[in-house]
Design a protein around this motif. Structure first.
Motif, PDB file in Angstrom:
ATOM      1  N   ASP A   1      37.916  39.080  50.861  1.00 18.87           N
ATOM      2  CA  ASP A   1      37.683  38.172  51.940  1.00 18.87           C
ATOM      3  C   ASP A   1      38.202  36.751  51.559  1.00 18.87           C
ATOM      4  OD1 ASP A   1      35.667  36.849  50.454  1.00 18.87           O
ATOM      5  OD2 ASP A   1      34.194  37.855  51.349  1.00 18.87           O
ATOM      6  N   ALA A   2      38.053  35.805  52.583  1.00 21.26           N
ATOM      7  CA  ALA A   2      38.625  34.566  52.409  1.00 21.26           C
ATOM      8  C   ALA A   2      38.033  33.583  51.502  1.00 21.26           C
ATOM      9  CB  ALA A   2      38.159  33.791  53.847  1.00 21.26           C
ATOM     10  N   ASP A   3      36.712  33.824  51.149  1.00 18.14           N
ATOM     11  CA  ASP A   3      35.960  33.127  50.003  1.00 18.14           C
ATOM     12  C   ASP A   3      36.696  33.795  48.606  1.00 18.14           C
ATOM     13  OD1 ASP A   3      34.267  32.052  51.955  1.00 18.14           O
ATOM     14  OD2 ASP A   3      32.689  33.091  51.458  1.00 18.14           O
ATOM     15  N   ALA A   4      36.846  35.062  48.460  1.00 21.58           N
ATOM     16  CA  ALA A   4      37.338  35.662  47.352  1.00 21.58           C
ATOM     17  C   ALA A   4      38.734  35.214  47.121  1.00 21.58           C
ATOM     18  CB  ALA A   4      37.343  36.852  47.326  1.00 21.58           C
ATOM     19  N   GLN A   5      39.509  34.817  48.094  1.00 24.38           N
ATOM     20  CA  GLN A   5      40.930  34.428  48.281  1.00 24.38           C
ATOM     21  C   GLN A   5      40.970  32.947  47.617  1.00 24.38           C
ATOM     22  OE1 GLN A   5      43.500  34.938  51.749  1.00 24.38           O
ATOM     23  NE2 GLN A   5      41.838  36.419  52.112  1.00 24.38           N
ATOM     24  N   ALA A   6      39.913  32.342  48.178  1.00 22.03           N
ATOM     25  CA  ALA A   6      40.034  30.888  47.807  1.00 22.03           C
ATOM     26  C   ALA A   6      39.572  30.708  46.312  1.00 22.03           C
ATOM     27  CB  ALA A   6      38.766  30.101  48.668  1.00 22.03           C
ATOM     28  N   ARG A   7      38.625  31.566  45.901  1.00 20.06           N
ATOM     29  CA  ARG A   7      38.328  31.617  44.472  1.00 20.06           C
ATOM     30  C   ARG A   7      39.572  31.717  43.373  1.00 20.06           C
ATOM     31  NH1 ARG A   7      33.380  33.759  46.255  1.00 20.06           N
ATOM     32  NH2 ARG A   7      34.100  35.834  45.710  1.00 20.06           N
TER      33      ARG A   7
ATOM     34  N   ASP B   1      40.229  39.454  56.276  1.00 18.14           N
ATOM     35  CA  ASP B   1      40.348  38.980  57.399  1.00 18.14           C
ATOM     36  C   ASP B   1      41.628  38.366  57.995  1.00 18.14           C
ATOM     37  OD1 ASP B   1      40.417  37.553  55.232  1.00 18.14           O
ATOM     38  OD2 ASP B   1      38.486  36.383  55.550  1.00 18.14           O
TER      39      ASP B   1
ATOM     40  N   ARG C   1      45.533  31.934  53.948  1.00 18.49           N
ATOM     41  CA  ARG C   1      44.140  31.775  55.110  1.00 18.49           C
ATOM     42  C   ARG C   1      43.947  32.718  55.865  1.00 18.49           C
ATOM     43  NH1 ARG C   1      46.285  30.104  59.563  1.00 18.49           N
ATOM     44  NH2 ARG C   1      48.448  29.966  59.555  1.00 18.49           N
TER      45      ARG C   1
END
Ligand SMILES: NC(=O)c1ccc[n+]([C@@H]2O[C@H](COP(=O)([O-])OP(=O)(O)OC[C@H]3O[C@@H](n4cnc5c(N)ncnc54)[C@H](OP(=O)(O)O)[C@@H]3O)[C@@H](O)[C@H]2O)c1
Length: 299
Positions: free
Chosen positions: A251-257, A192, A263
């Protein structure tokens, strides 16, 4: 034409120097800051951008008819870590460069970035209003405004992620990725984060055309394909016959985890109007990667 390239020792600057320096039509001078690159026959000046007296001396010595201003703190993280320094180098020094261009009657080509936009929608046109969200983008947007307000004869060239073979000791995304994939290292690529990657020589085509002609205003020079970093990395892997399964979507969630600081940002530039104005072919990602491969030092 007498051309002064400010920031000529950087990644893009070295390609600009090589191209313009090879033309019998131009006398080209370039600036460096850390130190002059290897002796390449061009005239080099070591100048600290925030030193106004040194910049004045540079203009007096070189009497440029055209100035290509590339020098900046171009590392987003470095600009965040030392915002005052980034403002001094990217904004205040650009303001000085603009005033000196006015004093010497030089045409100014200022190289800027897609990071002046907010990253919400992506594929921005030349006439859309910037709304930077990070300090680096803010400094480049403020510098653009200095150019627009103060300069008589100017073009601003915004570009997206630029890839090419870097000079020894420097890093660039595509060669770094190629090296990692060759070593069997996986790359977790954001799905993303969107860009319009451009091969450095194709960006230089746009800069060269702008120097030679009369193209005032804001120009967008980047690649034709608007792709995620995952698509970009997978296309690089395929173009270099590497194992594309090592390029894994994130994706963004996996990056945050994973604690990644990247971002989701939808940048990338719509360059169709500029390509029409400059009468340039709009290079596809496949064309850029083929050119990168053909220019490879050891492939
Ligand atoms: N590369 C990209 O993907 C990209 C994308 C969009 C826009 N841009 C824009 O394109 C321009 C060039 O980018 P680049 O990737 O070529 O950057 P770079 O490799 O980091 O080169 C930066 C240049 O600026 C000089 N410089 C930095 N701080 C200076 C200072 N305080 N005084 C004097 N010179 C200084 C450096 O000199 P030394 O090397 O001698 O220290 C170098 O010549 C920048 O304005 C950037 O915003 C780049």
């Amino acid at each position: 034409m007498r051309i002064l390239v400010i920031g000529a020792s950087g990644f893009i600057g070295c390609y600009v120097m090589r191209r313009l320096g090879a033309s019998p039509d131009h006398a080209v001078s370039g600036t460096c800051w850390s130190g002059p690159p290897a002796d390449d026959g061009n005239a080099w000046h070591q100048v600290e951008l925030t030193d106004t007296t040194a910049l004045e001396g540079l203009f007096d010595d070189t009497q440029p008819e055209a100035v290509i201003h590339l020098a900046a703190i171009a590392d987003i993280g470095a600009a965040e870590r030392d915002p005052e320094r980034a403002t001094a180098v990217n904004v205040s020094a650009t303001s000085t460069v603009v005033r000196l261009c006015e004093r010497h009657g030089s045409k100014l080509i200022f190289v800027s970035t897609e990071c002046v936009f907010d990253g919400q929608r992506g594929f921005y046109r030349e006439d859309e209003t910037p709304r930077p969200t990070a300090h680096y983008g803010r400094t480049k947007w403020e510098a653009e405004q200095e150019v627009v307000w103060l300069a008589e004869s100017w073009s601003i060239i915004r570009t997206s992620i630029v890839y090419g073979w870097p000079h020894p000791g420097k890093r660039n995304f595509a060669p770094w990725l190629i090296e990692n994939l060759r070593g069997g290292q996986p790359y977790h690529a954001p799905t993303d984060v969107l860009r319009t990657p451009v091969y450095v020589e194709h960006l230089v085509d746009g800069i060269e055309r702008t120097v030679a002609g009369n193209y005032p205003g804001i120009l967008h020079v980047a690649g034709r394909d608007w792709v995620s970093m995952h698509e970009f990395a997978a296309t690089v892997a395929n173009a270099f016959d590497l194992d594309a399964s090592l390029v894994q979507p994130m994706d963004a969630d996996a990056q945050a985890r994973a604690g990644a600081s990247v971002r989701p940002d939808r940048l990338g530039l719509d360059c169709r109007e500029t390509m029409r104005r400059l009468n340039l072919e709009h290079p596809a990602l496949a064309d850029g990667l083929a050119a990168l491969k053909a220019a490879a030092p050891s492939f």
